[in-house]
Scaffold this motif. Structure first.
Motif: not given
Length: 176
Positions: A32-34, A45-55, A158-160
């Motif tokens: 589901r995450w993938i 941006s990378l920040d946008a990608l990482l925010a989506t990944a966290r969410g 999540r952090e990993i």
């Protein structure tokens, strides 16, 4: 001039979905995450990608959590194999000194106690932590109830995942 990070993000954004999923799977093997991240492309941006990944990793279902944990070696034990996930795990645990027999023994005993109590492997974001920090966290978490431990495990996972994703898209060019 574009940075290496921007070029890797562009490549991830433009990659066929299958290739994007292959990059994401070693970071966190939760379908589901993938799929959520793959479907949300392109990222500005990378920040946008990482925010989506966290969410996308909050919350995990119990089945997702257990499935993801099945891929993680015990803390203090080096992952075997040549997979991207095994390589990431070995790198993350590099602060855990295998040459210190006291540390190795304490981690092994802590792992056994944790698995007996919670029925699963002890998971912690080991990257950036010393063996003493890992041992302290392990001992503290052994005092948790299952209800207290569940959100801690999810947060560590999540952090990993986010750290692995960030490292996948900010790696340096290999030296010639």
């Amino acid at each position: 001039m574009r940075t290496r990070q921007a070029m890797l993000l562009e490549q991830f954004n433009a990659a066929p979905a299958r290739e994007a999923r292959e990059l994401l799977k070693p970071c966190l093997d939760v379908p589901r995450w993938i799929e959520e991240i793959t479907a949300a492309r392109p990222f500005a941006s990378l920040d946008a990608l990482l925010a989506t990944a966290r969410g996308a990793a909050d919350p995990f279902t119990p089945a997702e959590l257990e499935g993801a944990l099945s891929h993680h070696p015990r803390i203090g034990e080096k992952a075997s194999g040549k997979s991207a996930e095994a390589s990431m795990s070995r790198n993350e645990q590099s602060g855990v000194d295998q040459r210190d027999p006291e540390t190795v023994a304490a981690l092994a005993e802590g792992n056994r106690a944790y698995e007996e109590k919670f029925g699963r492997v002890f998971l912690i974001r080991a990257a950036g932590r010393s063996a003493n920090e890992v041992l302290t966290a392990l001992q503290e978490r052994l005092g948790h109830t299952p209800e207290q431990e569940e959100p801690v495990v999810a947060e560590q996972l999540r952090e990993i995942a986010v750290l692995r994703l960030e490292q996948s898209l900010t790696r340096e060019e290999p030296s010639a």
